[in-house]
Every structure is written in structure tokens, then in C-alpha cells.
Design a protein around this motif. Structure first.
Motif, PDB file in Angstrom:
ATOM      1  N   THR A 114       0.840  -1.196   0.000  1.00 59.60           N
ATOM      2  CA  THR A 114       0.000   0.000   0.000  1.00 59.60           C
ATOM      3  C   THR A 114       0.877   1.249   0.000  1.00 59.60           C
ATOM      4  OG1 THR A 114      -0.093   0.005   2.428  1.00 59.60           O
ATOM      5  CG2 THR A 114      -1.874  -1.126   1.265  1.00 59.60           C
ATOM      6  N   ARG A 115       0.276   2.379  -0.330  1.00 58.98           N
ATOM      7  CA  ARG A 115       0.994   3.664  -0.215  1.00 58.98           C
ATOM      8  C   ARG A 115       1.062   4.066   1.253  1.00 58.98           C
ATOM      9  NH1 ARG A 115       0.546   7.678  -5.028  1.00 58.98           N
ATOM     10  NH2 ARG A 115       0.794   9.154  -3.313  1.00 58.98           N
ATOM     11  N   LEU A 122      -2.745  -2.382   6.385  1.00 61.85           N
ATOM     12  CA  LEU A 122      -3.397  -3.652   6.099  1.00 61.85           C
ATOM     13  C   LEU A 122      -2.449  -4.815   6.354  1.00 61.85           C
ATOM     14  CD1 LEU A 122      -5.289  -2.954   2.758  1.00 61.85           C
ATOM     15  CD2 LEU A 122      -6.329  -3.783   4.867  1.00 61.85           C
ATOM     16  N   SER A 123      -2.955  -5.872   6.974  1.00 57.28           N
ATOM     17  CA  SER A 123      -2.169  -7.094   7.112  1.00 57.28           C
ATOM     18  C   SER A 123      -3.057  -8.340   7.118  1.00 57.28           C
ATOM     19  CB  SER A 123      -1.329  -7.062   8.394  1.00 57.28           C
ATOM     20  OG  SER A 123      -2.153  -6.991   9.540  1.00 57.28           O
ATOM     21  N   SER A 124      -4.335  -8.197   7.434  1.00 60.77           N
ATOM     22  CA  SER A 124      -5.211  -9.353   7.608  1.00 60.77           C
ATOM     23  C   SER A 124      -6.110  -9.571   6.400  1.00 60.77           C
ATOM     24  CB  SER A 124      -6.091  -9.174   8.846  1.00 60.77           C
ATOM     25  OG  SER A 124      -7.053 -10.202   8.929  1.00 60.77           O
ATOM     26  N   LEU A 189      -4.731   1.365  -7.861  1.00 61.95           N
ATOM     27  CA  LEU A 189      -5.112   0.347  -6.893  1.00 61.95           C
ATOM     28  C   LEU A 189      -4.938   0.904  -5.492  1.00 61.95           C
ATOM     29  CD1 LEU A 189      -3.239  -2.804  -8.319  1.00 61.95           C
ATOM     30  CD2 LEU A 189      -5.681  -2.289  -8.551  1.00 61.95           C
ATOM     31  N   ASP A 190      -5.778   0.471  -4.574  1.00 63.93           N
ATOM     32  CA  ASP A 190      -5.592   0.808  -3.166  1.00 63.93           C
ATOM     33  C   ASP A 190      -4.552  -0.096  -2.521  1.00 63.93           C
ATOM     34  OD1 ASP A 190      -7.632   2.840  -3.090  1.00 63.93           O
ATOM     35  OD2 ASP A 190      -9.120   1.213  -3.113  1.00 63.93           O
ATOM     36  N   VAL A 191      -4.549  -1.359  -2.956  1.00 66.98           N
ATOM     37  CA  VAL A 191      -3.652  -2.344  -2.349  1.00 66.98           C
ATOM     38  C   VAL A 191      -3.347  -3.433  -3.374  1.00 66.98           C
ATOM     39  CG1 VAL A 191      -5.648  -3.548  -1.353  1.00 66.98           C
ATOM     40  CG2 VAL A 191      -3.377  -3.995  -0.443  1.00 66.98           C
ATOM     41  N   THR A 211       4.433   0.663   1.692  1.00 64.86           N
ATOM     42  CA  THR A 211       4.584  -0.242   2.827  1.00 64.86           C
ATOM     43  C   THR A 211       4.252  -1.655   2.382  1.00 64.86           C
ATOM     44  OG1 THR A 211       4.073   1.465   4.459  1.00 64.86           O
ATOM     45  CG2 THR A 211       3.740  -0.830   5.131  1.00 64.86           C
ATOM     46  N   VAL A 212       5.095  -2.595   2.776  1.00 67.55           N
ATOM     47  CA  VAL A 212       4.932  -4.004   2.427  1.00 67.55           C
ATOM     48  C   VAL A 212       4.807  -4.796   3.719  1.00 67.55           C
ATOM     49  CG1 VAL A 212       5.959  -5.975   1.250  1.00 67.55           C
ATOM     50  CG2 VAL A 212       6.337  -3.670   0.355  1.00 67.55           C
ATOM     51  N   THR A 213       3.691  -5.503   3.884  1.00 67.30           N
ATOM     52  CA  THR A 213       3.435  -6.211   5.131  1.00 67.30           C
ATOM     53  C   THR A 213       3.001  -7.640   4.843  1.00 67.30           C
ATOM     54  OG1 THR A 213       2.654  -4.126   6.089  1.00 67.30           O
ATOM     55  CG2 THR A 213       2.161  -6.154   7.293  1.00 67.30           C
TER      56      THR A 213
END
Length: 279
Positions: A114-115, A122-124, A189-191, A211-213
Motif C-alpha cells: 500500500t501507499r 493492512l495485514s489481515s 489500486l488501493d492495495v 509499505t509491504v506487510t
């Protein structure tokens, strides 16, 4: 090769000499099968982490790396390793049944990208916001197979807001898998839900902080797998090379891990959030 010669001794001598020369060349070379346009893994400029890893292995063995370049899609193993053009594939899933695999040298996970300025955190896979956000996924294979995140989203009825991006893309362009992450950069895209090494690397090189989670809460979507162990692959029965590579992995574990981290690969054993926004 078929030789027509009135003197079998000359033909036999030629064949023996040819075999000896080939064996000597093989002793001097680490013959690697690789994709010429597949960063962060490999490319013809040898800028991928699998290229760097191959160079480390060759130095350890006292050899020179030589490449057989082939697009890594259906038929890759058949046309490279099985055809005898090369002897090692630097990255395959552990236990991949088409090859003999070494012990894993890393484990990674699918991730959300995500930005940073969206502060989505977000992670789940069970996050209710996924029902409304525009989500991008890679489609893998000539028939557009759905990867695990797309399957899990579909199981929850999250379909209309999901966009598919071919992982092969336009092969005439550099780094086809990057298009998915670039869509997050642009706001299309949002994600994105992507394989960790892809998400982590392209986030590192994004002009926009990303961010990468690692994705969590995937257990309920079994048998879909979200975490994979990655090994090197050799021809079935080439136990000698496999064993030498296993020794290399054991002796150079910390250097391999440092290499992977330098490319932004999220490692499952020590999960981290990888942030981009720089070259």
C-alpha cells in the motif's frame, strides 16, 4: 550426433575427446538456467538476487557462471534443466517435483503493498475494508490461474473490486511483474497482494513511499498456502551437486540472508515491514 567414418577408431577417439572437453568445461562452469527479464530474481544484466547468489556459489566452487536464458513460464524446466543446457535453477519451491531440490535457503510470504500516505496498515485477509478497496493481484500461468490471495478473497465474496495483472505482462518491457506495484504507486489500486520478494523489491525502488506487510490470518483458507520455502533445483538424480549446494547454504547462511534483505525480501522467520520510497 551421428558420424559416418570408415575408421571406427577415429570416430571413437573424436567422441572420447569431445566428452573429455565437455567434462572439463563443466568443471570450470556453473551452468545456470535463468529468466532474462524477471527482477528481482534474475535478468540479463545479472542484477537480480538469484544472479548475485549464483556468483557467490560459483566463487565458492572456483567456477565461472554461464547462463542459459529462457522465459520462466510453462516449459522452462523442460527446455533448460531437463534438456541438459544447464545444471541449476537458483530459485524453486522446496520439494518441487520436476527437480531435485536443496534445503531451503529462505522462506517468504505473500504480502500487502500500500501507499504509506494512505495509512491503511493492512495485514489481515479478514480486514472488512477489503470488501471496498480496489485490490490488485497477479494472475499466474498461461491460463491465468488465481494465486492464493485471489482465492482467499473470492472465498469471502470479494470479487468485483479485484483487478488481475498478468505476472508475465508485456515481455518486451522491463520487469513485467512491476506493473502491479506501479498501479499502487499511481493510485489505480488501493492495495496489491503480491509474492513477498516481488512486493518488497519493487517497493524499495518506488518513487512513492510504499509499505509491504506479510499477509496474516490465512489459516482459515487452507489448503491455500501463503508462505513458501525456496530452494535451488538440480536435475533429478544429481545428488552430488545438490549435496555441494547444501553445504554452501549451510556455510553461507548469513551472507545469503543479508543478500535477500538488501533486495527487500520479507523473510518469514523474522517478519518485518518493508518500506520503500527510494532508489
Amino acid at each position: 550426433m551421428r558420424l559416418r567414418n570408415s575408421c571406427p577408431g577415429i570416430a571413437l577417439g573424436f567422441l572420447v575427446g569431445l566428452a573429455t572437453t565437455a567434462a572439463a568445461a563443466s568443471d570450470r562452469e556453473l551452468r545456470v538456467c535463468a529468466d532474462p527479464n524477471n527482477l528481482p530474481f534474475s535478468n540479463k544484466a545479472e542484477a537480480g538476487f538469484e544472479n548475485r547468489l549464483a556468483a557467490m556459489v560459483a566463487e565458492h566452487f572456483g567456477q565461472q557462471v554461464t547462463y542459459t536464458w529462457w522465459a520462466q513460464r510453462r516449459g522452462f524446466i523442460r527446455n533448460t534443466l531437463k534438456a541438459g543446457r544447464c545444471d541449476i535453477v537458483m530459485g524453486v519451491p522446496s520439494g518441487y517435483d520436476l527437480v531435485e531440490t536443496t534445503k531451503p535457503y529462505y522462506r517468504s510470504s505473500y504480502v500487502f503493498v500500500t501507499r504509506q500516505d494512505r495509512h491503511l496498515d493492512l495485514s489481515s485477509l479478514l480486514d472488512p475494508r477489503l470488501h471496498h478497496l480496489v485490490i490488485g493481484v497477479h494472475l499466474i500461468g498461461d491460463d491465468g490461474n488465481n494465486p492464493p490471495p485471489a482465492q482467499a478473497l473470492g472465498d469471502q465474496g470479494i470479487v468485483d473490486n479485484v483487478r488481475g495483472y498478468s505476472i508475465y505482462g508485456d515481455y518486451r518491457q522491463a520487469d513485467p511483474p512491476a506493473r502491479l506495484i506501479e498501479a499502487v504507486e499511481s493510485g489505480s489500486l488501493d492495495v496489491a497482494a503480491a509474492w513477498g520478494p516481488l512486493g518488497g523489491y519493487f517497493a524499495q525502488h518506488s518513487p512513492v513511499p510504499l509499505t509491504v506487510t506479510p499477509i496474516r490470518d490465512y489459516e482459515r483458507f487452507a489448503p491455500q498456502q501463503f508462505r513458501f520455502a525456496i530452494a535451488m533445483g538440480v536435475r533429478k538424480g544429481d545428488d552430488a551437486l545438490r549435496d555441494r549446494l547444501n553445504e554452501f547454504i549451510d556455510e553461507h547462511w548469513s551472507e545469503i540472508t543479508s543478500l535477500l534483505r538488501s533486495y527487500g525480501v520479507p523473510l518469514v522467520d523474522q517478519p518485518v515491514t518493508v518500506s520503500g520510497g527510494h532508489e
